[in-house]
Design a protein around this motif. Structure first.
Motif, PDB file in Angstrom:
ATOM      1  N   UNK A   1      47.472  29.901  40.030  1.00  0.00           N
ATOM      2  CA  UNK A   1      46.371  29.980  39.057  1.00  0.00           C
ATOM      3  C   UNK A   1      45.945  28.598  38.619  1.00  0.00           C
TER       4      UNK A   1
ATOM      5  N   UNK B   1      39.218  34.208  36.895  1.00  0.00           N
ATOM      6  CA  UNK B   1      39.133  34.134  35.426  1.00  0.00           C
ATOM      7  C   UNK B   1      40.477  33.820  34.800  1.00  0.00           C
ATOM      8  N   UNK B   2      41.375  33.235  35.599  1.00  0.00           N
ATOM      9  CA  UNK B   2      42.592  32.644  35.035  1.00  0.00           C
ATOM     10  C   UNK B   2      43.488  33.648  34.324  1.00  0.00           C
ATOM     11  N   UNK B   3      43.747  34.760  34.989  1.00  0.00           N
ATOM     12  CA  UNK B   3      44.591  35.762  34.336  1.00  0.00           C
ATOM     13  C   UNK B   3      46.070  35.525  34.583  1.00  0.00           C
ATOM     14  N   UNK B   4      46.392  34.814  35.677  1.00  0.00           N
ATOM     15  CA  UNK B   4      47.796  34.494  35.939  1.00  0.00           C
ATOM     16  C   UNK B   4      48.548  35.542  36.739  1.00  0.00           C
TER      17      UNK B   4
ATOM     18  N   UNK C   1      49.587  31.798  30.526  1.00  0.00           N
ATOM     19  CA  UNK C   1      48.728  30.826  31.213  1.00  0.00           C
ATOM     20  C   UNK C   1      48.496  29.585  30.365  1.00  0.00           C
TER      21      UNK C   1
ATOM     22  N   UNK D   1      52.337  35.812  33.311  1.00  0.00           N
ATOM     23  CA  UNK D   1      52.330  34.373  33.107  1.00  0.00           C
ATOM     24  C   UNK D   1      51.745  34.077  31.731  1.00  0.00           C
TER      25      UNK D   1
ATOM     26  N   UNK E   1      43.857  38.831  28.609  1.00  0.00           N
ATOM     27  CA  UNK E   1      43.164  37.777  29.375  1.00  0.00           C
ATOM     28  C   UNK E   1      42.188  37.064  28.438  1.00  0.00           C
TER      29      UNK E   1
ATOM     30  N   UNK F   1      38.766  44.741  36.866  1.00  0.00           N
ATOM     31  CA  UNK F   1      39.601  44.652  38.059  1.00  0.00           C
ATOM     32  C   UNK F   1      38.826  45.300  39.207  1.00  0.00           C
ATOM     33  N   UNK F   2      38.468  44.494  40.186  1.00  0.00           N
ATOM     34  CA  UNK F   2      37.631  45.011  41.271  1.00  0.00           C
ATOM     35  C   UNK F   2      38.323  46.107  42.065  1.00  0.00           C
ATOM     36  N   UNK F   3      39.637  46.189  41.980  1.00  0.00           N
ATOM     37  CA  UNK F   3      40.343  47.244  42.697  1.00  0.00           C
ATOM     38  C   UNK F   3      40.189  48.588  41.989  1.00  0.00           C
TER      39      UNK F   3
ATOM     40  N   UNK G   1      42.819  40.755  40.364  1.00  0.00           N
ATOM     41  CA  UNK G   1      41.769  41.669  39.913  1.00  0.00           C
ATOM     42  C   UNK G   1      40.382  41.258  40.406  1.00  0.00           C
ATOM     43  N   UNK G   2      40.238  40.035  40.847  1.00  0.00           N
ATOM     44  CA  UNK G   2      38.937  39.633  41.395  1.00  0.00           C
ATOM     45  C   UNK G   2      38.935  39.634  42.914  1.00  0.00           C
TER      46      UNK G   2
ATOM     47  N   UNK H   1      35.360  32.760  41.337  1.00  0.00           N
ATOM     48  CA  UNK H   1      35.464  34.034  40.634  1.00  0.00           C
ATOM     49  C   UNK H   1      36.677  34.118  39.721  1.00  0.00           C
TER      50      UNK H   1
END
Ligand SMILES: Cc1cc2nc3c(=O)[nH]c(=O)nc-3n(C[C@H](O)[C@H](O)[C@H](O)COP(=O)(O)OP(=O)(O)OC[C@H]3O[C@@H](n4cnc5c(N)ncnc54)[C@H](O)[C@@H]3O)c2cc1C
Ligand code: SF4
Ligand code: SF4
Ligand code: SF4
Ligand code: SF4
Lengths: 392, 657
Positions: free
Chosen positions: A53, A33-36, B483, B481, B432, B397-399, A84-85, A31
């Motif tokens: 990550x 998505x590499x948001x960091x 990334x 970060x 993102x 964001x699932x939260x 977030x996931x 799941x």
């Protein structure tokens, strides 16, 4: 002379590796998505290049190079709470570890602890017959069927000389409050919580089965834990049968209730400036934040200050997830960060409520050479000092 | 079961491209079905809904003299209408048709090919039995009331109202707030063209206010809707404004003199307004209302200043709410969205640290008519040297909200441009993914990169004011970060803008009950079909426009509003609408008068006959949902086309294999 293809460097996906991790309960990694976010909040990032990550991405595609770092995660749960996931990131490392263990590819010092767990039921290479040695000159009521609480002591309290002081404080307080409790001595084995985080599924299964058997044999209904790891194992990991209503709680909850009900009245002044370190397994893993603070604030004369990163955002001592059994090089100790944060508040004492936190924080204090400046005490030790009107 | 009387049944099996035929063995199905004694002809075709497919059915009806027709294909929701029309064209009553769903209920959900084939045969056999007792039901038509109700006066509601009014029809536009305009009125510039929101919105707002065909009811809410497509009866509650709009000249003296101040919702709390106020200077109607909760006269009977200063004598403290009933033929829902303020904002210092703003607060700060006259300034009045814009706060964001809010990437890029243009500050934009699909949107993104905006790929985890270096002292520190370089970064800035998303209205559930249009898990109204009927709803005659159906930007909102108005106009120009013939009825002798059905009927179609002491169904209102038939303990309520014997025949058909 090398060939051109030997010179050219590429990473190639090893999907079999990824699939193995997925099958070992690591499926949530899909799941990401590499948001960091995880990397930003992970306490390790403050000390070294540790990037959950990036590791997840490498594992997802089976790119080599994630193996060594997979042992680093201390299961502090900060990342999981912020992801977030809602990915259980420590579980992904746990899955990787279980595979590495099966391949015998684990840090040697961890192997020592895991072997001791299998053979002696404790990680400290001590004999199983010697668990209750500390009770020889310090009588503790034995648990019998019908006793209200089983006091689950924890290996570290039973064997580690420093933490024996803590469990003795616990016993004194429970006796003063006339709590109906008992200890099972050498019948206890390690709860297995950290073994499981370290990827040792089999060892965990063996340990948990042994404890479950004893709980069943003695018809245990309520368990009182001193270590948040034991609490976590019983509350969130053990597979009790349906209908086996076993309530587990942590001592700080008992103390808070006893103080509220005026059964315990801490009257002795403690004239210290103290701060409180939230153990990850008491706080984030089990949502217990208020009770220890309530206890500290009920002590007369005490000056309580908070650190920067507390409660839901608290930093780890470095002991979780097997960290307590691993060697860490100087300058890369999470405990150092935490201790320095405490020193910066001006506190002279760090209060905490976990035997591993005590070990890790004290090791950092010694390593940093600041034992004149700050010391570590448990909530029980603090409470007992006030009850007996002694110095902390 | 009675022996089958009808021997001339035609069965038509659709491949649906490969959707059905890749799982179900069509050949076997046709072969098995042909052997049923009732079946005269069984045919298959690649796309039965296509013109050649329809012609095939028509031809067989004529040539074989078919009495009943069965199509085994997709869901009736999609094509029942299509095939019923084929029957009508071929002079067969449309209720002699039965559709069997072997796509959604078979091919798409059954992995085993043999089982799927068996299932298709069983379902068709059931239909063959069922159609035996189908009865011809008469076509029913009602007149369409040409008036239209539009709920919500944002850009969606404004656009839909104008289209219909310009076509010459009456519109009742009901807006909850004191002015039309919605969220768009709060903005200064709009992406991707950067044209000014006021320049394109204000003329439309004025048209709505003065259009002879639009009855604008601001400060009002819809409280009841009854009836059905073509004939709705709507009750609107006009909340007391305490200002007589017939007399008020809009001079504004009252607002100037009113001593009671409260924080302005329209300005996102950045400044204050008075207790007697217009939403903003260009409000339509440009006349004030009194906010009863904060008026000293209405709460404590002290003050009364506005009444004293109003020369027109327009202030009326005795004003009461008023219920108005209107009749309309269709309804357009355009209730828009709520700007999300998720709990997670506190992780970013919102509410605690100065100069941490939500996107909508920034919109106000940047608005030429806003609290700073459009200057982008910090709380102390100075210009920021550096600004961070954080994407996806509380979205994806699932939260909080799992969905992508769709507009925030683009408005965040717009913000970056505005900050660069107005202040020259360095802009750090944390994202993102950049989502810029749309006409000229990618080009806008390119332009922002050319303007030296520093894009950093990574979600920000925290904003703090605790410095670790001298550079960070007195700044807001953004932690995330990068990334792409796998480095943790701390960026000290003067201002942080949190790009949070579009959320459904808090009262979406109430509205859903009122209009009988379901909402999805996030509270947005559900369209009749996500692709083929994105503006219609499951309630005939009720259409959805704009963001009440999900996150949309202004171009999409306006397009859907124009779509909704054209559907409403279609109804009006047809003048008549066919309504369900398969209604329910009550067998007088069996009805015990328990009234259970009356309480259950969702369309309020059942009345009680006091003389006979039984329940009676009003055929015009009945939608044929069958609730009463299922509820009635005496078996008195019956549903046409779903009679007990038809259901039993169907079951027997399934089991006959
Ligand atoms: C910060 C931000 C910046 C944006 N910038 C841009 C941009 O630059 N370009 C762009 O294309 N899009 C932009 N958007 C998106 C844009 O706001 C929407 O697409 C548009 O405003 C939607 O219009 P609407 O009419 O559907 O909803 P709204 O504007 O929300 O209007 C709904 C109206 O209905 C009323 N209402 C609600 N409930 C009821 C009820 N029960 N009864 C009566 N009335 C009711 C409300 O009071 C309101 O007036 C932005 C969004 C945000 C959050
Ligand atoms: S659980 Fe803690 S140590 Fe492990 S990756 Fe997450 S934040 Fe880092
Ligand atoms: S926070 Fe979650 S989604 Fe983001 S990079 Fe880490 S694991 Fe992936
Ligand atoms: S539009 Fe962009 S900022 Fe908004 S939720 Fe989607 S990805 Fe995030
Ligand atoms: S079928 Fe019955 S419940 Fe349904 S609308 Fe008609 S009368 Fe009402």
């Amino acid at each position: 002379m090398p060939t051109t293809s030997e010179l050219m460097k590429f990473a190639a996906p090893m999907l079999e590796m990824a699939q193995t991790v997925v099958e070992a309960k690591g499926e949530e990694l899909k799941l990401c998505y590499q948001c960091g976010t995880c990397t930003s909040v992970c306490p390790w990032g403050n000390l070294k290049d540790f990037n959950p990550r990036k590791l997840i991405e490498m594992i997802r595609l089976g790119f080599e190079g994630f193996e060594d770092d997979s042992w680093k995660c201390v299961n502090c749960k900060l990342c999981w709470d912020k992801c977030p996931n809602q990915i259980n990131i420590p579980q992904i490392f746990q899955s990787v570890r279980s595979i590495l263990l099966a391949w015998n590819a684990c840090p040697p010092e961890l192997n020592i602890a895991l072997t001791s767990l299998r053979d002696e039921g404790n990680p400290w290479q001590e004999s199983k017959e010697k668990r209750d040695e500390w009770t020889k000159d310090f009588p503790v009521p034995a648990y019998e069927q019908g006793t209200e609480y089983l006091l689950f002591s924890c290996c570290t309290n039973d064997y580690d000389p420093r933490n024996k002081k803590d469990i003795k404080a616990v016993v004194e307080i429970l006796n003063m409050a006339k709590v109906n409790y008992g200890y099972i001595g050498n019948k206890e084995v390690c709860c297995g919580d950290i073994a499981l985080s370290a990827g040792e599924n089999e060892g965990y299964g063996m340990l948990s089965n042994k404890n479950l058997e004893i709980f069943r044999e003695l018809a245990v209904k309520k368990i009182l834990t001193i270590s948040p790891h034991c609490l976590n194992a019983f509350k969130n990991r053990y597979e009790f049968n349906e209908g086996e209503e076993v309530q587990s709680s942590h001592l700080v909850q008992t103390y808070a209730k006893l103080i509220e009900d005026k059964v315990l009245e801490p009257k002795g002044e403690i004239k210290n400036k103290v701060t409180y370190h939230d153990p990850c397994y008491l706080g984030r893993h089990n949502d217990i934040y208020d009770e220890p603070r309530f206890i500290i604030n009920s002590i007369p004369g005490i000056e309580f200050v908070e650190m920067n990163n507390i409660r839901e955002n608290s930093f780890c001592c470095g002991g979780g997830g097997g960290g307590c059994w691993l060697e860490t090089v100087k300058g890369e100790r999470l405990g150092d960060l935490r201790v320095l944060e405490a020193v910066e508040t001006g506190a002279e004492v760090i209060i905490t409520a976990c035997p591993y936190c005590v070990q890790m924080l004290e090791a950092s204090i010694l390593g940093l050479g600041i034992d004149e400046k700050i010391k570590v005490r448990t909530v029980s030790e603090l409470l007992l000092s006030s009850l007996k009107n002694e110095e902390l | 079961m009675a022996a089958s009387k009808i021997k001339k049944v035609g069965v038509f099996v659709c491949h649906c491209g490969v959707n059905i035929s890749s799982v179900v063995n069509i050949e076997k199905v046709v072969e098995a079905v042909s052997k049923l004694p009732e079946v005269t002809v069984a045919r298959d075709y690649k796309f039965m809904c296509s013109t050649p497919g329809q012609e095939l059915i028509g031809k067989e009806i004529k040539e074989q003299g078919l009495e009943r027709v069965i199509v085994a294909a997709c869901s009736p929701l999609l094509h029942e209408e299509t095939f019923r029309r084929v029957l009508v064209k071929s002079d067969l009553n449309q209720y002699f048709f039965q559709m069997v769903n072997i796509r959604e209920q078979d091919a798409w959900v059954t992995a085993d090919k043999d089982k799927a084939t068996q299932k298709a045969i069983a379902l068709i056999s059931a239909a063959v039995k069922r159609v035996q007792t189908h009865e011809p039901l008469p076509k029913r038509e009602v007149d369409v009331d040409p008036n239209v109700l539009v709920i919500g006066g944002g850009i969606a509601g404004i656009e839909a109202s104008l289209q219909i009014a310009d076509a010459g029809h009456k519109v009742y536009l009901v807006e909850k707030q004191a002015s039309v305009g919605g969220h768009m009125a709060q903005f200064d510039k709009t992406f991707p063209t950067l044209d000014c929101a006021a320049c394109i919105l204000t003329p439309k707002m004025n048209s709505v206010g003065f259009h002879p065909n639009i009855d604008l009811m601001t400060y009002s809410e819809v409280v009841d809707i009854s009836g059905y497509i073509g004939n709705f009866e709507v009750t609107v509650r006009k909340n007391p404004k305490y200002v007589d709009y017939e007399k008020c000249t809009g001079c504004g003296v009252c607002m100037e003199k009113c001593p009671s101040k409260v924080s302005s919702e329209f300005d996102e709390g950045l400044v204050e307004r008075k207790a007697i106020y217009t939403l903003f200077p260009q409000a339509v109607p440009n006349k004030p209302v009194i906010d009863a909760k904060n008026c000293t006269y209405l709460t404590k009977e002290k003050c009364g200043v506005c009444q004293k200063v109003c020369e027109a004598g327009a202030i009326n403290y005795e004003d009461k709410e008023e219920l108005v009933k209107v009749k309309v033929g269709s309804i357009i829902l355009a209730t828009g969205y709520t700007f999300a303020k998720p709990d997670v904002l506190k992780d970013y210092g919102y509410g605690k640290l100065d100069n941490v703003l939500t996107a909508l607060e920034f919109e106000r700060l940047n608005n030429a008519a806003g609290p700073t006259d459009g200057e982008i300034t910090l709380k102390d009045g100075s210009k920021p040297q550096s600004v961070a814009i954080l994407h996806c706060i509380g979205s994806r964001d699932k939260n909080y909200n799992e969905y992508c809010s769709k507009v925030c990437c683009m408005y965040s890029l717009k913000f970056a441009h505005l900050v660069r243009e107005k202040t020259g500050a360095e802009v750090f934009e944390f994202y993102i993914d950049i989502r810029s699909p749309g006409k000229a949107y990618e080009e806008f993104y390119t332009r922002i990169r050319e303007e030296d905006v520093h894009l950093i790929r990574g979600k920000v985890a925290q904003v703090t004011d605790v410095p670790v270096t001298d550079d960070e002292k007195g700044k807001l520190v953004v932690i995330g970060e990068n990334t792409l370089t796998a480095q943790r970064v701390r960026v000290p800035v003067d201002m942080v803008i949190l790009s949070t998303g579009i959320e459904s209205n808090k009262d979406a559930a109430d509205m859903s009950r009122l209009v009988k249009v379901a909402t999805d898990k996030d509270g947005f109204f559900i369209e009749r079909h996500p692709k083929m009927a994105p503006i219609e709803t499951a309630s005939a005659g009720i259409f959805i426009a704009g963001t009440c159906a999900g996150p949309r930007d202004i171009p999409e909102t306006v397009a859907s509003a124009q779509g909704a108005s054209s559907l409403a106009l279609k109804l009006i120009s047809k003048g008549k609408v066919e309504i369900e013939a398969a209604t329910a009825w009550i067998v007088e002798e069996l009805c015990a008068g328990c009234k259970l059905c009356i309480s259950m009927c969702p369309y309020k179609a059942i009345e009680f006959d006091e003389k006979k002491k039984i329940s009676v169904i009003n055929e015009v209102l009945c939608k044929g949902c069958g609730t009463c038939a299922a509820t009635c303990p005496s078996g008195a309520a019956k549903a046409r086309h779903f009679k007990d014997e038809q259901i039993f025949d169907e079951i027997e058909g399934v089991l006959s294999l």
